[in-house]
Scaffold this active site. Sequence first.
Site, PDB file in Angstrom:
ATOM      1  N   ARG A  76      41.447   5.603  56.795  1.00 12.39           N
ATOM      2  CA  ARG A  76      41.435   7.061  56.594  1.00 12.39           C
ATOM      3  C   ARG A  76      40.527   7.696  57.647  1.00 12.39           C
ATOM      4  O   ARG A  76      39.367   7.284  57.803  1.00 12.39           O
ATOM      5  CB  ARG A  76      40.932   7.380  55.177  1.00 12.39           C
ATOM      6  CG  ARG A  76      40.835   8.844  54.903  1.00 12.39           C
ATOM      7  CD  ARG A  76      40.480   9.164  53.443  1.00 12.39           C
ATOM      8  NE  ARG A  76      40.197  10.574  53.373  1.00 12.39           N
ATOM      9  CZ  ARG A  76      39.090  11.120  52.899  1.00 12.39           C
ATOM     10  NH1 ARG A  76      38.135  10.361  52.367  1.00 12.39           N
ATOM     11  NH2 ARG A  76      38.912  12.417  52.924  1.00 12.39           N
ATOM     12  N   HIS A 120      37.754  17.929  57.214  1.00 15.16           N
ATOM     13  CA  HIS A 120      36.557  17.238  56.725  1.00 15.16           C
ATOM     14  C   HIS A 120      35.354  17.943  57.345  1.00 15.16           C
ATOM     15  O   HIS A 120      34.593  17.375  58.105  1.00 15.16           O
ATOM     16  CB  HIS A 120      36.603  15.751  57.084  1.00 15.16           C
ATOM     17  CG  HIS A 120      35.660  14.889  56.299  1.00 15.16           C
ATOM     18  ND1 HIS A 120      36.054  13.751  55.631  1.00 15.16           N
ATOM     19  CD2 HIS A 120      34.338  14.990  56.071  1.00 15.16           C
ATOM     20  CE1 HIS A 120      35.017  13.181  55.037  1.00 15.16           C
ATOM     21  NE2 HIS A 120      33.946  13.931  55.300  1.00 15.16           N
ATOM     22  N   GLU A 165      36.813  16.999  49.701  1.00 19.28           N
ATOM     23  CA  GLU A 165      35.702  17.469  48.876  1.00 19.28           C
ATOM     24  C   GLU A 165      35.442  18.966  49.015  1.00 19.28           C
ATOM     25  O   GLU A 165      34.397  19.375  49.543  1.00 19.28           O
ATOM     26  CB  GLU A 165      34.430  16.696  49.206  1.00 19.28           C
ATOM     27  CG  GLU A 165      34.561  15.189  49.019  1.00 19.28           C
ATOM     28  CD  GLU A 165      33.306  14.435  49.460  1.00 19.28           C
ATOM     29  OE1 GLU A 165      32.454  15.028  50.129  1.00 19.28           O
ATOM     30  OE2 GLU A 165      33.200  13.242  49.141  1.00 19.28           O
ATOM     31  N   ASN A 293      36.709  10.650  45.360  1.00 17.40           N
ATOM     32  CA  ASN A 293      35.514  10.147  46.040  1.00 17.40           C
ATOM     33  C   ASN A 293      34.417  10.050  44.988  1.00 17.40           C
ATOM     34  O   ASN A 293      34.022  11.066  44.411  1.00 17.40           O
ATOM     35  CB  ASN A 293      35.047  11.112  47.138  1.00 17.40           C
ATOM     36  CG  ASN A 293      35.995  11.149  48.322  1.00 17.40           C
ATOM     37  OD1 ASN A 293      37.007  10.449  48.338  1.00 17.40           O
ATOM     38  ND2 ASN A 293      35.669  11.955  49.309  1.00 17.40           N
ATOM     39  N   TYR A 295      30.541   8.677  44.033  1.00 15.84           N
ATOM     40  CA  TYR A 295      29.263   8.143  44.500  1.00 15.84           C
ATOM     41  C   TYR A 295      28.194   8.064  43.425  1.00 15.84           C
ATOM     42  O   TYR A 295      27.312   7.229  43.491  1.00 15.84           O
ATOM     43  CB  TYR A 295      28.701   9.015  45.642  1.00 15.84           C
ATOM     44  CG  TYR A 295      29.470   8.861  46.922  1.00 15.84           C
ATOM     45  CD1 TYR A 295      29.155   7.865  47.832  1.00 15.84           C
ATOM     46  CD2 TYR A 295      30.543   9.701  47.211  1.00 15.84           C
ATOM     47  CE1 TYR A 295      29.871   7.697  49.001  1.00 15.84           C
ATOM     48  CE2 TYR A 295      31.269   9.547  48.375  1.00 15.84           C
ATOM     49  CZ  TYR A 295      30.932   8.543  49.262  1.00 15.84           C
ATOM     50  OH  TYR A 295      31.648   8.363  50.413  1.00 15.84           O
ATOM     51  N   GLU A 356      37.068   7.504  48.853  1.00 17.83           N
ATOM     52  CA  GLU A 356      35.743   7.141  49.356  1.00 17.83           C
ATOM     53  C   GLU A 356      34.937   6.524  48.228  1.00 17.83           C
ATOM     54  O   GLU A 356      34.946   7.027  47.100  1.00 17.83           O
ATOM     55  CB  GLU A 356      34.933   8.360  49.840  1.00 17.83           C
ATOM     56  CG  GLU A 356      35.373   8.961  51.129  1.00 17.83           C
ATOM     57  CD  GLU A 356      34.513  10.157  51.532  1.00 17.83           C
ATOM     58  OE1 GLU A 356      33.324  10.209  51.141  1.00 17.83           O
ATOM     59  OE2 GLU A 356      35.051  11.040  52.212  1.00 17.83           O
TER      60      GLU A 356
HETATM   61  O1  IFM Z   1      29.372  10.949  54.427  1.00 11.48           O
HETATM   62  C1  IFM Z   1      29.914  11.584  53.320  1.00 11.48           C
HETATM   63  C2  IFM Z   1      31.347  12.025  53.585  1.00 11.48           C
HETATM   64  O2  IFM Z   1      31.447  12.812  54.714  1.00 11.48           O
HETATM   65  C3  IFM Z   1      31.865  12.801  52.412  1.00 11.48           C
HETATM   66  N1  IFM Z   1      31.691  12.096  51.179  1.00 11.48           N
HETATM   67  C4  IFM Z   1      30.383  11.526  50.920  1.00 11.48           C
HETATM   68  C5  IFM Z   1      29.924  10.705  52.109  1.00 11.48           C
HETATM   69  C6  IFM Z   1      28.562  10.055  51.819  1.00 11.48           C
HETATM   70  O3  IFM Z   1      27.605  10.997  51.511  1.00 11.48           O
END
Ligand code: IFM
Length: 468
Positions: A76, A120, A165, A293, A295, A356
């Site tokens: 990606r 992005h 995002e 995504n 985290y 992600e």
């Molecule tokens: O680096 C970022 C990415 O650009 C967007 N999602 C989270 C990642 C980590 O913080």
Amino acid sequence: MSMHFPPGFHFGVATSAYQIEGAADEDGRGPSMWDTFCSVPGAVTHGDTGAIACDHYHRTDEDMDLAAGLGLTAYRFSVGWPRIVPDGTGSVNQKGLDYYRRLVDGLRARGVEPMATLYHWDLPQPLQDAGGWVNRDTVAHFCDYVQLVLDSLGDVVPVWVTMNEPFCSGMIGHLQARHAPGVADLHSALAASHHLLLAHGLAMGMIRDRAPQARAGITHLLSDIHAASDSGADQAAARRLDGYENRWFLDAVLRGSYPADMLDWYQRQVPLDFIRDGDMEIMAAPADFMGVNYYETKRVAGDPDEPFHQARVIPAAHYLDAAELTANGIDARPAGLGRILRRVHEVTPLPLYITENGAAYHDYVDPEGGVDDVERVAYLTAHFGETLAAIRAGVDVRGYFVWSLLDNFEWADGYSRRFGLVWVDFGTQARIPKASARWYAQLITDQPAQLITDQPAQLFADQPAQRP
Ligand code: IFM
């Protein structure tokens, strides 16, 4: 290692243009709002910029070889708008289009399927000067840019992500001021978010028209949000923060409406005068998948002094041991990924991609010249395990894109946070695959034979679209 994923499951990595390419002034690229933001004193750690980054623009072949060498089935990347339309409007930079064509062709020649993200975060600076995403005109300029990209790459890119995002672009950039353009204003944040979602919906229609064989969707950052206690104030704060970060964006694209509680909350603070008749229907354009995504898991407490949501995220260091924290101090325990996947599955029948997932750790090159990132290996093992458990529980997850292939420019944290499977020495641009890269290659090699074939893998192959 015995984690076997379903046939056709994609093992990828995710990257983005500004974070890796560098070559900021070359071959006709124009300035982006991130170039400008990086020049603001104090905006980015150490005053770092993406001007050189991983020099990927000049090392594209080497990096594609790295990706293919890991056995990845998908990659990606994002198209940098300032490379295609340097002034944001008007003249087209053919060298930019040629660059991405070469990237896509190179990936396909190596048997790696490209997934292209159209936005992005690198808005051309001239558009930011005219108000950026707060200005509705930016949506039309985005569509002009998308048309150029589709005319150039529509025949070779099988999967498109319209927006990466929108929460981050809209809210972190315009309310928290931690990202470009560095604004802290609720009305601007909501307007920018609205226009980003509108741009997503319009781009979906353009992809249907110009690349009808391609699949398309949006990618959301989704955090796993919990109340810090059973108290009414904490519960309400967690619900609001979930509304702000997750539901505002999910509901818009899945239901064609903003959540009623959040509409009410915001309307008491600012006019929502940027919403026009028909906008919400456009945002809810049928998609082929949802990109997730993930985290972070967050604990949220009520805080009457917090101006916008009266909610505060408890720092993970207050309730986790130091060894459990990532280098950016967040609560990245894996169960949150499983919860997010199941939650999204409950609200949409769409197939999901984890577009992600990854973590920053305190990696270093050891005296033998290797990078033994045991924390990342453990992190990935657990997060892939959660993904497999979700699949077994009936969640339709089609692929997993590790963030990221290379250590790179981590926005406001500059180069102080390393997320890569591959170490980058930013002085020499040497690449050193970390232990996690070898772990990932082994995971892919260990898959049943039907996944790894002599033919290039195809995103969505064998699995018909489920367009609603
Ligand atoms: O680096 C970022 C990415 O650009 C967007 N999602 C989270 C990642 C980590 O913080």
